[in-house]
Design an enzyme around this catalytic site. Structure first.
Site, PDB file in Angstrom:
ATOM      1  NE  ARG A   1       6.422  -4.237   4.849  1.00  0.00           N
ATOM      2  CZ  ARG A   1       5.512  -3.390   5.339  1.00  0.00           C
ATOM      3  NH1 ARG A   1       5.036  -3.570   6.545  1.00  0.00           N
ATOM      4  NH2 ARG A   1       5.103  -2.381   4.617  1.00  0.00           N
TER       5      ARG A   1
ATOM      6  CB  THR B   1      -4.512  -3.349   8.301  1.00  0.00           C
ATOM      7  OG1 THR B   1      -4.632  -2.604   9.516  1.00  0.00           O
ATOM      8  CG2 THR B   1      -3.108  -3.222   7.767  1.00  0.00           C
TER       9      THR B   1
ATOM     10  CE  LYS C   1      -2.402  -1.377   3.704  1.00  0.00           C
ATOM     11  NZ  LYS C   1      -1.866  -2.745   3.901  1.00  0.00           N
ATOM     12  CB  THR C   2       3.766   2.267   2.127  1.00  0.00           C
ATOM     13  OG1 THR C   2       2.981   2.050   3.296  1.00  0.00           O
ATOM     14  CG2 THR C   2       4.640   3.476   2.317  1.00  0.00           C
TER      15      THR C   2
ATOM     16  CG  ASP D   1       0.638   3.133   6.942  1.00  0.00           C
ATOM     17  OD1 ASP D   1      -0.329   2.503   6.467  1.00  0.00           O
ATOM     18  OD2 ASP D   1       1.716   2.595   7.253  1.00  0.00           O
TER      19      ASP D   1
END
Ligand code: ADE
Length: 340
Positions: free
Chosen positions: A220, A161, A67-68, A112
């Site tokens: 990640r 999230t 997302k980032t 975020d």
């Protein structure tokens, strides 16, 4: 809580630095999430042609999926500045005031964990999103005055999230929603291959796929495991990553063949041995294994649900047949009946 190698969140400044160094910076380098990438490339091209600013975007989905990264790519593709912050760090309206008034036309404000904004900041952000202005209160009591401050047309990109925790009024102010989902194995394998190239590490195809299988659908985690296996093969082998190096390194790291670690296994076996496989409430499980409910809901359950190791029912959590098979445990007859 101890640090998990399979946690989808960054756990230290060093980890964050490692994540950033492997991030793609252009949309053309981004692997996976094809629908999202396709829609974004169309809207970015339209904005370039019409010289407009982007609508506010909400990315939602589990942590660690990009997302980032996508927010940075959007700013990069548009050639604008991105200012990053997060819900928990914006506690007072004053914190946001300075950020907003420093944004230029077309700049991206990335927030975020936007579901964790304080109510005051959330209220403050509504007119900023809708009319590109903020109402700032100066002085107190009888001297209090509202100053109307105009802003440049910026694009807010929110990431969460927990989309369900976003208030209706905030959600309604976004024009575009993108759901980011777990990555299939072949896309994770491609991501690992790309990262290995950046890290100047040799890895064979079989090893790429094995790492992908154990990365919980999360880039990640894939990149973090790749670094550990790279270190292992450098020290203990000839530096080339093959399946044997992956197996040995991940055994040391406590990551099993499905990508589960001790906490996942403890979570599942607790439901099996203390609660007969479920159904059981999350609070009871959390109390039994001495973990926070939030940690379990955000860091443990999403992937177990995704792979069918866990089911959520109205009566509580139930361990799936696939998990019994994986853990080599047998459900008792009663549980089987309840599952049907
Ligand atoms: N690194 C992390 N996520 C990635 C992605 N989706 N594509 C390419 N590289 C990545």
């Amino acid at each position: 809580m101890r640090q998990r190698i399979v946690t989808p969140k960054a756990y230290s400044a060093e980890d964050e630095k490692n994540i950033v160094s492997l991030r793609p910076s252009r949309l053309s380098e981004y692997i996976g999430q094809k629908q999202v990438v396709e829609k974004l490339s169309v809207s970015l091209e339209a904005i370039r042609r019409r010289a407009e600013t982007h609508e506010h975007i909400l990315f939602y989905g589990p942590p660690g999926l990009g997302k980032t990264t996508l927010a940075h790519i959007i700013a990069n593709e548009l050639g604008t500045k991105i200012v990053s912050t997060s819900g928990p760090s914006l506690q007072r309206t004053g914190d946001l005031m300075g950020i907003l008034t420093n944004l230029d036309t077309g700049d991206v404000l990335f927030i975020d964990e936007i579901h964790r904004l304080s109510p005051a900041v959330e209220e403050f952000i509504y007119p900023a999103m809708e009319d590109f202005k903020v109402d700032f209160v100066v002085d107190k009591g009888v001297y209090a005055r509202v100053i109307n401050v105009p802003l440049k047309r910026f694009a807010l990109i929110g990431a969460t999230t927990r989309a369900g925790l976003l208030s209706g009024p905030l959600r309604n102010r976004f024009g575009i929603f993108h759901h980011i989902d777990f990555y299939p194995e072949d896309e994770l394998a491609q991501i690992i291959q790309r990262s290995a190239k950046i890290l100047e590490t040799k890895i064979d195809k079989e090893a790429c796929y094995e790492l992908a299988r154990r990365s919980r659908g999360t880039p990640r985690i894939a990149n973090r495991l790749l670094r550990r296996v790279r270190d292992f093969s450098l020290v203990k082998r000839d530096g080339v990553i093959n399946i044997e190096a992956v197996n040995s390194a991940l055994e040391i790291e406590g990551v099993d063949s499905a990508g589960l670690d001790n906490l996942d296994v403890k979570f599942l076996t607790t439901i099996i041995s203390y609660y007969a496989g479920g159904p059981v409430g999350i609070e009871a499980i959390a109390a039994t294994i001495n973990e926070e409910v939030d940690t379990l809901e955000e860091m443990v359950e999403p992937y177990l649900l995704k792979i069918g190791f866990l089911k959520r029912t109205q009566k509580g959590r139930v361990v799936g047949q696939l998990a019994f098979d994986h853990l080599k445990q047998k459900p008792d007859g009663d549980i089987q009946k309840r599952l049907l």
